[in-house]
Design a protein around this motif. Structure first.
Motif, PDB file in Angstrom:
ATOM      1  N   GLU A  37      16.468 -16.363 -27.591  1.00 33.36           N
ATOM      2  CA  GLU A  37      17.629 -17.239 -27.436  1.00 33.36           C
ATOM      3  C   GLU A  37      18.351 -16.968 -26.112  1.00 33.36           C
ATOM      4  N   ASN A  38      18.507 -15.698 -25.769  1.00 32.04           N
ATOM      5  CA  ASN A  38      19.198 -15.304 -24.536  1.00 32.04           C
ATOM      6  C   ASN A  38      18.152 -14.804 -23.543  1.00 32.04           C
ATOM      7  N   MET A  39      17.728 -15.684 -22.649  1.00 32.06           N
ATOM      8  CA  MET A  39      16.619 -15.333 -21.775  1.00 32.06           C
ATOM      9  C   MET A  39      16.990 -14.288 -20.734  1.00 32.06           C
ATOM     10  N   ASP A  40      18.242 -14.250 -20.292  1.00 30.22           N
ATOM     11  CA  ASP A  40      18.636 -13.200 -19.358  1.00 30.22           C
ATOM     12  C   ASP A  40      18.422 -11.833 -19.986  1.00 30.22           C
ATOM     13  N   ALA A  41      18.815 -11.714 -21.269  1.00 26.91           N
ATOM     14  CA  ALA A  41      18.642 -10.439 -21.977  1.00 26.91           C
ATOM     15  C   ALA A  41      17.169 -10.148 -22.238  1.00 26.91           C
ATOM     16  N   ILE A  43      14.543 -11.124 -20.462  1.00 33.26           N
ATOM     17  CA  ILE A  43      13.867 -10.736 -19.223  1.00 33.26           C
ATOM     18  C   ILE A  43      14.302  -9.347 -18.785  1.00 33.26           C
ATOM     19  N   ALA A  44      15.576  -8.999 -18.993  1.00 30.81           N
ATOM     20  CA  ALA A  44      16.028  -7.643 -18.680  1.00 30.81           C
ATOM     21  C   ALA A  44      15.286  -6.615 -19.528  1.00 30.81           C
ATOM     22  N   THR A  45      15.071  -6.934 -20.807  1.00 30.08           N
ATOM     23  CA  THR A  45      14.329  -6.034 -21.696  1.00 30.08           C
ATOM     24  C   THR A  45      12.892  -5.868 -21.219  1.00 30.08           C
ATOM     25  N   LEU A  46      12.268  -6.971 -20.829  1.00 32.87           N
ATOM     26  CA  LEU A  46      10.876  -6.907 -20.392  1.00 32.87           C
ATOM     27  C   LEU A  46      10.728  -6.190 -19.060  1.00 32.87           C
ATOM     28  N   VAL A  47      11.655  -6.401 -18.152  1.00 33.88           N
ATOM     29  CA  VAL A  47      11.592  -5.691 -16.872  1.00 33.88           C
ATOM     30  C   VAL A  47      11.692  -4.186 -17.104  1.00 33.88           C
ATOM     31  N   ALA A  48      12.557  -3.782 -18.051  1.00 30.38           N
ATOM     32  CA  ALA A  48      12.675  -2.359 -18.374  1.00 30.38           C
ATOM     33  C   ALA A  48      11.388  -1.826 -19.003  1.00 30.38           C
ATOM     34  N   ALA A  49      10.726  -2.658 -19.817  1.00 28.98           N
ATOM     35  CA  ALA A  49       9.475  -2.235 -20.459  1.00 28.98           C
ATOM     36  C   ALA A  49       8.307  -2.215 -19.475  1.00 28.98           C
ATOM     37  N   LEU A  64      13.763 -13.970 -13.510  1.00 32.02           N
ATOM     38  CA  LEU A  64      12.950 -12.808 -13.161  1.00 32.02           C
ATOM     39  C   LEU A  64      12.911 -12.598 -11.661  1.00 32.02           C
ATOM     40  N   GLN A  65      12.635 -13.651 -10.914  1.00 32.28           N
ATOM     41  CA  GLN A  65      12.382 -13.494  -9.482  1.00 32.28           C
ATOM     42  C   GLN A  65      13.652 -13.223  -8.676  1.00 32.28           C
ATOM     43  N   SER A  66      14.814 -13.458  -9.251  1.00 33.80           N
ATOM     44  CA  SER A  66      16.058 -13.149  -8.539  1.00 33.80           C
ATOM     45  C   SER A  66      16.424 -11.675  -8.621  1.00 33.80           C
ATOM     46  N   ILE A 247       8.219  -9.641 -28.157  1.00 34.18           N
ATOM     47  CA  ILE A 247       9.636  -9.939 -28.048  1.00 34.18           C
ATOM     48  C   ILE A 247      10.321 -10.005 -29.407  1.00 34.18           C
ATOM     49  N   GLN A 248       9.593 -10.268 -30.486  1.00 37.96           N
ATOM     50  CA  GLN A 248      10.179 -10.253 -31.816  1.00 37.96           C
ATOM     51  C   GLN A 248      10.023  -8.902 -32.494  1.00 37.96           C
ATOM     52  N   HIS A 249       9.474  -7.930 -31.797  1.00 35.42           N
ATOM     53  CA  HIS A 249       9.283  -6.593 -32.346  1.00 35.42           C
ATOM     54  C   HIS A 249      10.621  -5.852 -32.371  1.00 35.42           C
TER      55      HIS A 249
END
Length: 280
Positions: A37-41, A43-49, A64-66, A247-249
């Motif tokens: 639902e919150n793509m900023d959050a 993508i932040a989670t995935l970048v950290a992973a 992501l690219q910004s 992402i649903q994990h």
């Protein structure tokens, strides 16, 4: 050359890749938004992973690219949209690609673009639309040196599946569609797992020298997911494209670490399971 961009997708040591697909919002289905639902959050989670890549729509890629710095996942850009996932299905089905998708991918510094090649029983017009899109994208992808990932997607009859989207894991059907993807000029192929994991070597064989990344599908338990991942890698897959199973994990970072260990370090299922607990 398109191979230059793929150097940023595949791990230098293992030659494999984990692409996390979170482009589901593009398809206009409310059920697809769970967990994103919150793509900023997200993508932040995935970048950290830190998986190898994240698959996004054109409207979300800039998130992501910004982000500054070099240590972030590569971008795979989704280039098409369809309404074939509803329950019930709309009376009129469509599939379209973005007309300037390849130029947008270049501007966004993507490592590859992704487009569907769908087989829907009784709906050959969708496959025709996909083939027309792939041919148009292939011409521009060649011109700009952008790798083209084709996603052969064999779907079950809507009535048999109880309405809506469901994958058909029949080996012969998957092999046939994967072969067509190669014939259409795929640089990468994102393919369904076969019902019998031991059959996946047939998919790899028919793809020839085109790297095959395996789709994740719906949510399953951690052990099942990791065992299936090990199985397809053993059959010759060059990577995985998982979305909801990450992402649903409850611990997106943990399951990403586990999958990356399997892909790049040859970790066993039990070793990978041990990495999930305690990781955000």
């Amino acid at each position: 050359m398109s191979s230059f961009r793929l150097n940023r997708l595949f791990n230098r040591e293992s030659g494999r890749a984990l692409d996390v697909a979170v482009d589901h919002g593009l398809f206009g289905e409310a059920s697809f938004l769970t967990g994103i639902e919150n793509m900023d959050a997200v993508i932040a989670t995935l970048v950290a992973a830190n998986p190898d890549a994240v698959q996004l729509s054109i409207g979300q890629a800039r998130v992501l690219q910004s982000l500054p710095g070099k240590n972030k996942p590569a971008l795979v850009l989704r280039t098409d949209v369809a309404n074939v996932y509803g329950n019930p299905l709309d009376p009129y089905l469509f599939s379209h690609h973005l007309p300037h998708a390849i130029e947008e991918a270049v501007r966004l510094d993507a490592v590859a673009v992704c487009a569907n090649l769908m087989h829907l029983p009784g709906r050959p017009e969708i496959r025709e639309a996909n083939i027309k899109s792939i041919m148009a994208l292939r011409e521009q992808a060649t011109r700009f040196g952008m790798p083209l990932m084709i996603e052969p997607l064999v779907m079950r009859d809507n009535a048999e599946a109880g309405g809506g989207y469901a994958v058909d894991g029949d080996t012969d059907k998957i092999v046939t569609l994967v072969r067509q993807a190669r014939e259409l000029g795929a640089d990468l192929i994102k393919a369904d797992p076969t019902d019998n994991v031991a059959d996946y070597s047939k998919v790899i064989n028919v793809a020839g020298d085109v790297p095959v990344l395996v789709r994740g599908g719906g949510r399953v338990g951690d052990r099942v997911l990791l065992e299936r991942t090990v199985g397809v890698l053993d059959q010759g897959a060059r990577g995985i494209v998982y979305g909801r199973n990450i992402i649903q994990h409850p611990s997106p970072g943990g399951i990403t670490a586990a999958l990356m260990a399997v892909l790049h370090e040859g970790a066993s299922v039990d070793e990978a399971l041990g990495l999930i607990e305690g990781t955000p």
